[in-house]
Every structure is written in C-alpha cells, then in structure tokens.
Design an enzyme around this catalytic site. Structure first.
Site, PDB file in Angstrom:
ATOM      1  N   ARG A 240     -45.291 -73.784  -3.805  1.00  0.00           N
ATOM      2  CA  ARG A 240     -46.651 -73.245  -3.898  1.00  0.00           C
ATOM      3  C   ARG A 240     -46.741 -72.051  -2.952  1.00  0.00           C
ATOM      4  NH1 ARG A 240     -47.179 -75.645  -7.981  1.00  0.00           N
ATOM      5  NH2 ARG A 240     -48.761 -77.184  -8.560  1.00  0.00           N
ATOM      6  N   GLU A 269     -52.561 -66.408  -6.711  1.00  0.00           N
ATOM      7  CA  GLU A 269     -52.164 -66.146  -8.106  1.00  0.00           C
ATOM      8  C   GLU A 269     -53.386 -65.819  -8.960  1.00  0.00           C
ATOM      9  OE1 GLU A 269     -49.683 -69.341  -9.574  1.00  0.00           O
ATOM     10  OE2 GLU A 269     -48.477 -69.259  -7.756  1.00  0.00           O
ATOM     11  N   HIS A 287     -44.803 -67.765 -12.119  1.00  0.00           N
ATOM     12  CA  HIS A 287     -44.979 -69.232 -12.008  1.00  0.00           C
ATOM     13  C   HIS A 287     -44.421 -69.946 -13.250  1.00  0.00           C
ATOM     14  CE1 HIS A 287     -47.557 -72.546  -9.943  1.00  0.00           C
ATOM     15  NE2 HIS A 287     -46.477 -73.072 -10.506  1.00  0.00           N
TER      16      HIS A 287
HETATM   17  C1  GLV Z   1     -46.201 -76.673 -11.351  1.00  0.00           C
HETATM   18  O1  GLV Z   1     -46.312 -75.786 -10.570  1.00  0.00           O
HETATM   19  C2  GLV Z   1     -46.502 -78.037 -11.091  1.00  0.00           C
HETATM   20  O2  GLV Z   1     -46.969 -78.393  -9.991  1.00  0.00           O
HETATM   21  O3  GLV Z   1     -46.314 -78.853 -12.024  1.00  0.00           O
END
Ligand code: GLV
Length: 326
Positions: A240, A269, A287
């Site tokens: 993250r 983001e 992402h």
């Molecule tokens: C993706 O980023 C997730 O947390 O599944």
C-alpha cells in the site's frame, strides 16, 4: 417478494462473479466504469442487506450510518484499510476480505517489478519507441544483477512468504523483517534470515514491502530509513502506498540515496508525487498486483460468497472483525 438478499455493488466485477450475484441476490450496482462518490455509495446502499465494495471506496462511519439494517461490508481485496473497521465493529457489522487467492499473483507482480527496475525494461521500452536507438552498445542501459543479490522482505505474511521461492529461483539471499519472528526451524526450512528493519535496509540490494497498511506501518519507510539503504538499492512496493513516505522517497531518489523504485501503489492513488512521472529510474504500474483474469475472478467469487453468507445470517468465511459478533 424475493427472499434473496439485496446487495449493492460499487463497480462491475468479472463475469463469473456477476452471474453468481445476479443469480443469488437482488443486485443493484454502479454500471459506470468509474468509482462512486461518497454520496453515491450512501445513496446506493440504502436499505440493502450487503455492500460489496472495492479498495477505492472509503467506507467510514458516516457511510455505515446511512443504512442501519446493513448486514455486511464485503471488500473485493485482501487489504481492508479503506474500511473503518472500528466503526463497523461498533455497529456490529461484519467486514470481510479476500485472503489467499491473490497471494501468488501479487508476488509475481512484485517480482516482475523488481526485474523490470533492475534490468531497466520499461525505460528501455520507452527509449526504443523514440526511434533514437542506434543499435547495441556495450554501455547502454546497464542494470544491476538480480541473481545472487540480497532481497530484504519487509513483512512476511502470505505474499512476503511467496516471494521466497521466487527469489531463491534467482539464487538470491533472502532477509526478512516481520512483527513476529519465525521459529528457528521455519527459518531454516525456508532458508531466510531474520533482521531488524534497520539492518535489513542496510544490507539489501532490493527491498520489497509486504506489510499491511495500518497505524503502525504508515510511513514505515521515511527519510531516516532511506538514509540507511544502499545507494544501489531498489525499492519495490506492491503493498500500500502510505507505508512509504512518498515525498521522502522522491528526495532519496533525487539525491541518490537509493538507485530506483518499482511501484504498484501510491499514497494518493490515482495521483503520484509529480516528480515520479518524470523519473527514468522509477517503474510505475497502476495498482495491478492482483490483476489477472483468474485471480480477479476468484476474488470476486470469494467477496460475493462472503457477502451472501452474512446476508443470509451466517458467519462469513473471511471475516476480519470477529468482534462484530461479540
Ligand atoms: C489489492 O490491493 C488488495 O488488497 O487485494
């Protein structure tokens, strides 16, 4: 009247999941290819039994208050930092996630980014497309070796662990730091070495982040941590964005404190720190960690099953706040 549960879905999911939801629930959803505003989520979820949402939906107490009969918030992600878990628990609303099914896929992405940054694949691609390439050259786009280098894993949960065989396939030495240390026999069988975070940062050629985002891990890597890293080190982040102080990372990249970064996630983001758009030594992906057809389908089905179970009054399989049932 249908006895099927009413579910609100904030964005279209893979076809198999859509079929499952259409078959098993009375589904209302956002049909547009964009994420919803807070007001739209509150509006859409009024009166439904279940909310099936995405990591891009910030589910706070105000949203939860919009539906006093809500039975579940099912997140289409393993991470659930987008949901105010304390608020949901206080309201006795179970929250679920999608663990396990995206582990290998996300580790593949982390490794793809690592290789790309090390061997300058995206940078070379951009250069070739300028049509300025004059042919092979002995000093062109020289990268760094992955084989036999040291990989530091920050976090050794499911995805972090999944990095180990990938790294060992490249004969890398693997260091790890984690909140809880493995037993000596587990360390021996996995062939990994535990280090305190500072030591890991000092010793690693590649640092890959695999911790969850929470109050303790926010800005885990900041100015002090970058100052400990090797000037030739590359940072990989598929976890993250807020785990890394993005401004401090830009400064570290600009000053040569670290050599490069390969990123799939960002603090704000879809926005990046402006300098990152221009930096040649940074690989930026939108992402995509869990982004394969197979994995997104498994995540969708899992999120749908979690949502349906809780709507039917059962304890959902992938519950993240068991206290909601206390
Ligand atoms: C993706 O980023 C997730 O947390 O599944």
């Amino acid at each position: 009247m249908s006895d099927k549960p009413k579910i609100f879905l904030t964005r279209e999911l893979p076809p198999q999941t859509m079929e499952l939801l259409q078959d098993q629930s009375v589904l209302t959803m956002n049909h547009e290819d964009r994420y919803l505003t807070k007001a739209e989520i509150m509006d859409g979820m009024r009166g439904v039994d279940g909310l099936l949402c995405l990591l891009t939906d910030a589910i706070d107490d105000e949203i939860l208050a919009a539906n006093p009969v809500l039975k579940v918030v099912a997140n289409f992600a393993v991470g659930f930092n987008n949901i105010d878990i304390e608020a949901a628990t206080a309201r006795k609303i179970p929250v679920t996630n999608t663990p396990g099914v995206l582990t290998e896929t996300t580790a593949d992405m982390a490794f793809a980014l690592l290789l790309d940054a090390a061997r300058r694949v995206a940078e070379g691609d951009r250069f070739v497309r300028t049509k300025a390439w004059q042919g092979w050259g002995p000093l062109q786009f020289l990268g760094s070796d992955v084989s036999h280098a040291t990989l530091g894993l920050v976090g050794l949960g499911r995805i972090g662990k999944s990095m180990i065989p990938r790294a060992q396939g490249f004969s890398m030495k693997v260091l790890y730091w984690n909140r809880t240390r493995l037993s000596p026999s587990e360390e021996a069988s996995l062939q990994v070495t535990y280090c305190e975070l500072d030591e890991l940062l000092q010793q690693s050629d590649f640092v890959s982040i695999h911790v969850a985002q929470n109050a303790e891990t926010r800005h885990l890597l900041g100015p002090r941590e970058f100052s400990l890293m090797k000037p030739e080190a590359l940072l990989v982040n598929t976890a993250r964005g807020p785990i890394v102080d993005e401004k401090a990372m830009v400064t570290a990249l600009q000053s040569g404190q670290i050599a490069g970064a390969a990123l799939d996630v960002y603090e704000q983001e879809p926005l990046l720190e402006p300098e990152l758009y221009e930096m040649e030594n940074v690989v930026v992906a939108p992402h995509l960690g869990s982004g394969t057809i197979g994995t997104r389908t498994k995540m969708g089905n899992m999120a749908a099953e979690n949502c349906l179970a809780a709507c039917r009054g059962q304890r959902p399989p992938n519950l993240v706040n068991p206290q909601a049932y206390d």
